[in-house]
Design a protein around this motif. Structure first.
Motif, PDB file in Angstrom:
ATOM      1  N   ASP A  35       0.812  -1.215   0.000  1.00  0.00           N
ATOM      2  CA  ASP A  35       0.000   0.000   0.000  1.00  0.00           C
ATOM      3  C   ASP A  35       0.850   1.273   0.000  1.00  0.00           C
ATOM      4  N   LEU A  36       2.176   1.130  -0.153  1.00  0.00           N
ATOM      5  CA  LEU A  36       3.055   2.285  -0.250  1.00  0.00           C
ATOM      6  C   LEU A  36       3.328   2.591  -1.718  1.00  0.00           C
ATOM      7  N   SER A  37       3.369   3.867  -2.039  1.00  0.00           N
ATOM      8  CA  SER A  37       3.725   4.264  -3.404  1.00  0.00           C
ATOM      9  C   SER A  37       5.234   4.086  -3.591  1.00  0.00           C
ATOM     10  N   ALA A  38       5.714   4.242  -4.800  1.00  0.00           N
ATOM     11  CA  ALA A  38       7.147   4.094  -5.074  1.00  0.00           C
ATOM     12  C   ALA A  38       7.959   5.096  -4.256  1.00  0.00           C
ATOM     13  N   GLU A  39       7.476   6.336  -4.164  1.00  0.00           N
ATOM     14  CA  GLU A  39       8.174   7.353  -3.373  1.00  0.00           C
ATOM     15  C   GLU A  39       8.162   6.979  -1.892  1.00  0.00           C
ATOM     16  N   GLN A  40       7.039   6.498  -1.399  1.00  0.00           N
ATOM     17  CA  GLN A  40       6.939   6.103   0.005  1.00  0.00           C
ATOM     18  C   GLN A  40       7.834   4.908   0.297  1.00  0.00           C
ATOM     19  N   ARG A  41       7.944   3.974  -0.637  1.00  0.00           N
ATOM     20  CA  ARG A  41       8.837   2.826  -0.447  1.00  0.00           C
ATOM     21  C   ARG A  41      10.284   3.289  -0.335  1.00  0.00           C
ATOM     22  N   GLN A  42      10.658   4.250  -1.189  1.00  0.00           N
ATOM     23  CA  GLN A  42      12.020   4.769  -1.127  1.00  0.00           C
ATOM     24  C   GLN A  42      12.269   5.464   0.207  1.00  0.00           C
ATOM     25  N   ARG A  43      11.322   6.270   0.651  1.00  0.00           N
ATOM     26  CA  ARG A  43      11.439   6.942   1.954  1.00  0.00           C
ATOM     27  C   ARG A  43      11.547   5.915   3.074  1.00  0.00           C
ATOM     28  N   PHE A  44      10.718   4.877   3.010  1.00  0.00           N
ATOM     29  CA  PHE A  44      10.745   3.819   4.023  1.00  0.00           C
ATOM     30  C   PHE A  44      12.127   3.174   4.062  1.00  0.00           C
ATOM     31  N   HIS A  45      12.661   2.836   2.883  1.00  0.00           N
ATOM     32  CA  HIS A  45      13.993   2.216   2.823  1.00  0.00           C
ATOM     33  C   HIS A  45      15.056   3.164   3.380  1.00  0.00           C
ATOM     34  N   GLN A  46      15.007   4.424   2.980  1.00  0.00           N
ATOM     35  CA  GLN A  46      15.993   5.405   3.448  1.00  0.00           C
ATOM     36  C   GLN A  46      15.931   5.565   4.962  1.00  0.00           C
ATOM     37  N   LEU A  47      14.737   5.732   5.487  1.00  0.00           N
ATOM     38  CA  LEU A  47      14.587   5.928   6.935  1.00  0.00           C
ATOM     39  C   LEU A  47      15.014   4.689   7.719  1.00  0.00           C
ATOM     40  N   THR A  48      14.658   3.507   7.250  1.00  0.00           N
ATOM     41  CA  THR A  48      15.009   2.304   8.001  1.00  0.00           C
ATOM     42  C   THR A  48      16.503   2.012   7.955  1.00  0.00           C
ATOM     43  N   THR A  49      17.215   2.536   6.946  1.00  0.00           N
ATOM     44  CA  THR A  49      18.671   2.378   6.934  1.00  0.00           C
ATOM     45  C   THR A  49      19.358   3.430   7.798  1.00  0.00           C
ATOM     46  N   GLU A  50      18.667   4.522   8.130  1.00  0.00           N
ATOM     47  CA  GLU A  50      19.232   5.574   8.972  1.00  0.00           C
ATOM     48  C   GLU A  50      19.005   5.314  10.459  1.00  0.00           C
ATOM     49  N   LEU A  51      18.110   4.407  10.784  1.00  0.00           N
ATOM     50  CA  LEU A  51      17.778   4.139  12.182  1.00  0.00           C
ATOM     51  C   LEU A  51      18.480   2.874  12.652  1.00  0.00           C
ATOM     52  N   ARG A  52      19.113   2.957  13.807  1.00  0.00           N
ATOM     53  CA  ARG A  52      19.882   1.847  14.374  1.00  0.00           C
ATOM     54  C   ARG A  52      18.966   0.902  15.136  1.00  0.00           C
ATOM     55  N   CYS A  53      19.210  -0.385  14.981  1.00  0.00           N
ATOM     56  CA  CYS A  53      18.503  -1.376  15.789  1.00  0.00           C
ATOM     57  C   CYS A  53      19.062  -1.289  17.208  1.00  0.00           C
ATOM     58  N   LEU A  54      18.214  -1.061  18.156  1.00  0.00           N
ATOM     59  CA  LEU A  54      18.654  -0.886  19.539  1.00  0.00           C
ATOM     60  C   LEU A  54      19.032  -2.208  20.195  1.00  0.00           C
ATOM     61  N   VAL A  55      18.637  -3.311  19.588  1.00  0.00           N
ATOM     62  CA  VAL A  55      18.992  -4.629  20.106  1.00  0.00           C
ATOM     63  C   VAL A  55      20.315  -5.078  19.500  1.00  0.00           C
ATOM     64  N   CYS A  56      20.430  -4.998  18.183  1.00  0.00           N
ATOM     65  CA  CYS A  56      21.629  -5.468  17.475  1.00  0.00           C
ATOM     66  C   CYS A  56      22.774  -4.465  17.576  1.00  0.00           C
ATOM     67  N   GLN A  57      22.470  -3.199  17.568  1.00  0.00           N
ATOM     68  CA  GLN A  57      23.374  -2.060  17.714  1.00  0.00           C
ATOM     69  C   GLN A  57      24.347  -1.849  16.570  1.00  0.00           C
ATOM     70  N   ASN A  58      24.700  -2.872  15.823  1.00  0.00           N
ATOM     71  CA  ASN A  58      25.569  -2.666  14.668  1.00  0.00           C
ATOM     72  C   ASN A  58      24.820  -2.848  13.363  1.00  0.00           C
ATOM     73  N   GLN A  59      23.516  -2.889  13.434  1.00  0.00           N
ATOM     74  CA  GLN A  59      22.702  -3.035  12.242  1.00  0.00           C
ATOM     75  C   GLN A  59      21.635  -1.961  12.230  1.00  0.00           C
ATOM     76  N   SER A  60      21.248  -1.600  11.032  1.00  0.00           N
ATOM     77  CA  SER A  60      20.099  -0.704  10.914  1.00  0.00           C
ATOM     78  C   SER A  60      18.843  -1.542  11.107  1.00  0.00           C
ATOM     79  N   ILE A  61      17.714  -0.880  11.304  1.00  0.00           N
ATOM     80  CA  ILE A  61      16.482  -1.650  11.454  1.00  0.00           C
ATOM     81  C   ILE A  61      16.103  -2.305  10.132  1.00  0.00           C
ATOM     82  N   ALA A  62      16.619  -1.795   9.013  1.00  0.00           N
ATOM     83  CA  ALA A  62      16.368  -2.427   7.718  1.00  0.00           C
ATOM     84  C   ALA A  62      17.052  -3.789   7.645  1.00  0.00           C
ATOM     85  N   GLU A  63      18.210  -3.924   8.276  1.00  0.00           N
ATOM     86  CA  GLU A  63      18.980  -5.165   8.236  1.00  0.00           C
ATOM     87  C   GLU A  63      18.583  -6.148   9.326  1.00  0.00           C
ATOM     88  N   SER A  64      18.001  -5.655  10.382  1.00  0.00           N
ATOM     89  CA  SER A  64      17.735  -6.477  11.560  1.00  0.00           C
ATOM     90  C   SER A  64      16.374  -7.164  11.498  1.00  0.00           C
TER      91      SER A  64
END
Length: 148
Positions: A35-64
């Protein structure tokens, strides 16, 4: 239990372990982005790579695949769908989880040491190296003269 029975039991155990390891991926797929548009998907990917997983600490939430990372991804997705800006989402995450959640925290008085620490460590290393070279220099020259 016979040798063949033990082999079957071990295969079942490994299959169970594999299924459990794949479960977070299945949960991530359940988040979905259909239900996300192409622009929203890109924003989602960008934001999730900028945010750190607080459990893993060396991974972004996109990777975790940690439960907390999956929750953060859901929050980011929901806020994108609500029309919030990227800065508003980052601010929300920072206020809720602290500066550590951002891979690139804002430059402000309370983060000056964080931003300056690489340069400070480099200066300290260069100072130590220079002192060692000064100490080693004359001794090496004297040793070379004695050998001649």
């Amino acid at each position: 239990m016979s040798g063949a029975g033990k082999g079957v039991a071990m295969r079942r155990i490994w299959l169970s372990v594999l299924c459990v390891m794949m479960l977070p991926g299945a949960l991530l797929a359940a988040i979905g982005d259909e239900d996300l548009s192409a622009e929203q998907r890109q924003r989602f990917h960008q934001l999730t790579t900028e945010l750190r997983c607080l459990v893993c600490q060396n991974q972004s939430i996109a990777e975790s695949n940690a439960d907390l990372a999956l929750d953060l991804k859901r929050q980011v997705r929901q806020q994108i769908l609500e029309g919030r800006s990227d800065d508003a989402i980052r601010t929300y995450m920072r206020e809720r989880y602290g500066d550590f959640v951002l891979y690139k925290p804002a430059v402000e008085p309370k983060t000056y040491l964080l931003w300056a620490s690489p340069a400070l460590l480099l200066l300290i290393a260069l100072f130590i190296l220079a002192r060692r070279l000064r100490r080693a220099g004359p001794e090496d020259d004297e040793a070379d003269e004695e050998l001649s």
